[in-house]
Design a protein around this motif. Structure first.
Motif, short mmCIF file in Angstrom:
data_model
loop_
_atom_site.label_atom_id
_atom_site.label_comp_id
_atom_site.label_asym_id
_atom_site.label_seq_id
_atom_site.Cartn_x
_atom_site.Cartn_y
_atom_site.Cartn_z
N GLU A 262 -5.16 10.99 6.21
CA GLU A 262 -3.89 10.39 6.59
C GLU A 262 -3.84 8.96 6.06
O GLU A 262 -4.86 8.29 6.03
CB GLU A 262 -3.75 10.35 8.12
CG GLU A 262 -2.42 9.76 8.55
CD GLU A 262 -2.35 9.46 10.06
OE1 GLU A 262 -3.38 9.52 10.73
OE2 GLU A 262 -1.24 9.12 10.51
N VAL A 263 -2.65 8.55 5.66
CA VAL A 263 -2.50 7.15 5.28
C VAL A 263 -1.34 6.54 6.07
O VAL A 263 -0.32 7.18 6.30
CB VAL A 263 -2.28 6.99 3.76
CG1 VAL A 263 -1.00 7.67 3.29
CG2 VAL A 263 -2.25 5.52 3.37
N ILE A 264 -1.54 5.30 6.47
CA ILE A 264 -0.48 4.58 7.18
C ILE A 264 0.08 3.54 6.22
O ILE A 264 -0.68 2.79 5.60
CB ILE A 264 -1.05 3.86 8.42
CG1 ILE A 264 -1.68 4.88 9.36
CG2 ILE A 264 0.04 3.06 9.13
CD1 ILE A 264 -2.55 4.25 10.43
N ILE A 265 1.39 3.54 6.07
CA ILE A 265 2.00 2.57 5.16
C ILE A 265 2.68 1.47 5.96
O ILE A 265 3.52 1.75 6.82
CB ILE A 265 3.02 3.27 4.24
CG1 ILE A 265 2.27 4.29 3.39
CG2 ILE A 265 3.73 2.26 3.35
CD1 ILE A 265 3.17 5.24 2.69
N VAL A 266 2.30 0.24 5.67
CA VAL A 266 2.89 -0.90 6.38
C VAL A 266 3.67 -1.77 5.40
O VAL A 266 3.65 -1.54 4.19
CB VAL A 266 1.82 -1.74 7.10
CG1 VAL A 266 1.14 -0.92 8.18
CG2 VAL A 266 0.80 -2.29 6.10
N GLU A 267 4.34 -2.79 5.95
CA GLU A 267 5.25 -3.55 5.10
C GLU A 267 4.59 -4.68 4.32
O GLU A 267 4.99 -4.95 3.19
CB GLU A 267 6.41 -4.08 5.95
CG GLU A 267 7.37 -2.97 6.34
CD GLU A 267 8.46 -3.46 7.29
OE1 GLU A 267 9.60 -3.59 6.85
OE2 GLU A 267 8.14 -3.71 8.47
N GLY A 268 3.64 -5.37 4.89
CA GLY A 268 3.16 -6.56 4.18
C GLY A 268 1.65 -6.74 4.20
O GLY A 268 0.93 -6.03 4.89
N TYR A 269 1.21 -7.73 3.39
CA TYR A 269 -0.22 -8.04 3.30
C TYR A 269 -0.83 -8.29 4.67
O TYR A 269 -1.88 -7.79 5.02
CB TYR A 269 -0.45 -9.30 2.47
CG TYR A 269 0.18 -9.29 1.12
CD1 TYR A 269 -0.09 -8.26 0.22
CD2 TYR A 269 1.04 -10.32 0.71
CE1 TYR A 269 0.48 -8.25 -1.03
CE2 TYR A 269 1.61 -10.31 -0.54
CZ TYR A 269 1.33 -9.28 -1.41
OH TYR A 269 1.90 -9.29 -2.64
N MET A 270 -0.13 -9.14 5.47
CA MET A 270 -0.72 -9.55 6.73
C MET A 270 -0.79 -8.39 7.73
O MET A 270 -1.73 -8.30 8.50
CB MET A 270 0.07 -10.73 7.33
CG MET A 270 -0.31 -12.08 6.77
SD MET A 270 -2.11 -12.42 6.80
CE MET A 270 -2.44 -12.27 8.54
N ASP A 271 0.21 -7.49 7.69
CA ASP A 271 0.15 -6.31 8.55
C ASP A 271 -1.11 -5.53 8.25
O ASP A 271 -1.85 -5.13 9.14
CB ASP A 271 1.36 -5.38 8.28
CG ASP A 271 2.66 -6.00 8.74
OD1 ASP A 271 2.61 -6.95 9.54
OD2 ASP A 271 3.73 -5.54 8.29
#
Ligand SMILES: [Zn+2]
Length: 614
Positions: A262-271
């Motif tokens: 599974e992969v989780i996609i987030v919005e930014g570097y810091m996330d």
């Protein structure tokens, strides 16, 4: 090239091609070979064949192929030398520093080298900061709760204030010109050959490619007097950095994505970084662009299960919706996690702790649930006309799923939930699908490989069948048959230029190393055509048809034995060549009307060859 051929062969021998390819794509055994979905073209049925005994791979659809180095090179988009270094590391073979000094005449290598040195420059700057600047920068890092080992792992750095810190650092070490640095996106050019640093007074996040090399930088604003408005600015695109194809953090996350499937996609570097700090590692972020189809395809090599994590504000929802379409179109499993409006992973973790955050992750929403949530939040599910709008929206998403069976399940689901007739939903779905087709044609940017037959005719239509057979025997037969060929084949038997070149290399190889190892020999082939022939013939007819039957009737499948009698085959082939050669001589004599009296003798020779018992 600075690494010796012996070393290159040693490294190849230590890296079995099946093992190496298995690290990148799922490989399964089929007969005596292995097959996989080809990562170099959109492949539905496994068309990549891998031969362990010959250490080569070949895609019968797009014709991609080569040895273990070619695979790593093309998959990771790195240079040959980098593939050698990578595989040497994998096998624990040590290369002396002098053996792999980067080849700075190669533009790609040069860009990698510049990015590496720049990452080091920014990192060192952060570590060596002094005085007020240090206090200010570290206060910011503390506020973002960046731990020391996170800074080291992610190579986070600092671009000092001022116009030419990086400029003088590079010019002092003398390795690169200002033009090189402009090309890498680290310097900007003013008029009359004056240059200045691209990043000034910002926190630097190196962006790594899949194999962990820095290829670009993201720079976070920290000073109020920063004259550039953007909170983040990124390196421009360069030959080693195509935004659409890079996912931030993939190099750190790859193993975990595979393990958890599974992969989780987030919005930014810091996330991404705050999730890593909390031990959640199967995370990537898109860098400097909205989520792209190229990135979805990249992830599809690691897992089928994609979870989009978004902030529930309007911008977050909009991003989630466009991301959803891409994931659906690639036929991957989609889940959505939304955080409360105004929160990001970092803030959720600091308020609710890692366990609290994990609860959000567990509360994944399917596509239908997510859209239901949006509608019910706006109180839009009570009136029938609102409900109709809702159903239409869900169906329009479903229409992007290529798999008809999956679509049917979704339809069933909605029908049950909202007490509707499946048949009506299917009708609506059909309408939308037809509409989509009209709108989006032509849509795919993927080059569809020429169908095999035309490609074949174009390239090797002129190669006589027996010359192709010759290559096959050289590649597949036992020692005795090959020795027979070696001793009886005359190079002028061969008409085709490319086959002649291949055979000459084969004979050379037999003299020098006593065997033909297709994987090693590919690099020596003079042309793409020669390489393709060697690869194709490495998979003998027998093994391919065996795979076909394996695939089509897999219940009836029983492995067959390779019954080709190479001994006889090699003898027959030499006979054919000899006879053909004599016929040519006869033909010539006829045409030139000289030595006609010898023709009888030549005919006699043909008869003798035909009847000879070899
Ligand atoms: Zn292919």
């Amino acid at each position: 090239m600075r690494i010796s051929n012996e070393k290159i062969n040693e490294i190849a021998r230590a890296n079995d091609i099946v093992d190496v390819i298995s690290q990148y794509v799922r490989v399964k055994k089929a007969g005596k070979n292995f097959i996989a979905l080809c990562p170099f073209h959109p492949d539905k049925n496994p068309s990549m064949n891998i031969s362990q005994s010959k250490q080569v791979y070949h895609c019968f659809s797009c014709k991609a192929g080569g040895n273990v180095y070619t695979f790593v090179q093309n998959y990771e988009k790195i240079s040959f030398m980098d593939a050698v270094i990578k595989l040497a590391e994998r096998a624990g073979i040590e290369l002396k520093q002098s053996e792999y000094a980067p080849d700075l005449n190669n533009e790609i290598t040069k860009l990698f080298e510049i990015n590496k040195l720049a990452a080091k420059f920014y990192f060192d700057n952060l570590i060596k900061l002094q005085g007020e600047e240090k206090d200010f920068v570290y206060e910011y890092l503390d506020k973002r709760k960046l731990k020391k080992n996170t800074i080291v792992t992610f190579g986070i750095g600092y671009a000092p204030k001022g116009w030419n810190n990086l400029h003088s650092y590079f010019i002092d070490n003398g390795l690169f010109t200002e033009k090189d640095l402009v090309k890498a996106g680290l310097l900007r050019e003013k008029e009359n050959n004056r240059y200045y640093d691209t990043f000034r007074g910002r926190i630097i996040f190196p962006i790594f490619n899949e194999s962990g090399k820095p290829v670009a930088f993201g720079a976070r604003k920290i000073y109020d007097d920063d004259e550039i408005a953007g909170k983040y600015i990124n390196s421009p695109e360069t030959p080693v950095y195509q935004k659409r194809q890079v996912l931030y953090g993939l190099n750190f996350a790859a193993d975990d994505i595979r393990r958890k499937n599974e992969v989780i996609i987030v919005e930014g570097y810091m996330d991404l970084i705050s999730l890593h700090q909390s031990g959640i590692n199967n995370v990537v972020a898109s860098s400097g662009t909205a989520f792209t189809i190229e990135q979805v395809k990249l992830l599809a090599r690691y897992t089928n299960n994609i979870t989009l994590l978004f902030d529930a504000d309007a911008a977050g929802v909009k991003a989630a919706k466009s991301g959803m379409l891409l994931v659906l179109e690639e036929d991957l499993n989609l889940n959505i996690v939304t955080l409360p409006e105004g929160e990001d992973p970092d803030s959720v973790i600091s308020i609710k702790g890692v366990e609290g955050f994990k609860k959000f992750l567990e509360d994944k929403k399917s596509l239908i649930e997510f859209i239901t949530l949006l509608y019910s939040k706006d109180n839009k599910l009570s009136k029938p006309e609102d409900k109709a709008l809702f159903v239409k929206e869900v169906i329009s998403y479903i229409s992007h799923i290529p798999d008809a069976i999956k679509r049917a399940f979704y339809i069933q689901d909605i029908a049950r939930k909202y007490n509707l007739y499946e048949s009506e939903l299917h009708e609506e779905l059909g309408k939308i699908i037809r509409q989509n087709k009209k709108e989006s044609f032509p849509k795919s940017s993927v080059v569809i490989p020429q169908n095999e037959k035309t490609a074949e005719n174009k390239k090797s239509g002129k190669i006589p069948a027996e010359e192709m057979e010759l290559i096959e025997i050289f590649l597949s037969a036992d020692e005795d048959s090959i020795t027979y060929l070696e001793n009886n084949l005359e190079i002028n038997f061969i008409e085709s230029k490319v086959i002649k070149e291949i055979v000459e290399i084969f004979l050379d190889e037999l003299i020098n190393s006593g065997e033909i190892n297709p994987g090693m020999i590919l690099n020596k082939m003079p042309s793409e055509e020669a390489k393709t022939i060697v690869r194709e013939k490495s998979f003998s007819k027998y093994s391919i048809s065996e795979y076909d039957s394996f695939d089509k009737h897999n219940l009836l499948y029983t492995p067959r034995k390779d019954t080709t009698d190479y001994r006889q085959h090699s003898r027959d082939l030499i006979k054919k060549f000899k006879i053909k050669n004599i016929n040519k001589i006869i033909e010539e004599k006829r045409r030139s009307k000289t030595g006609l009296n010898e023709i009888v003798k030549l005919r006699q020779m043909i008869l003798e060859i035909q009847n000879s018992k070899e």
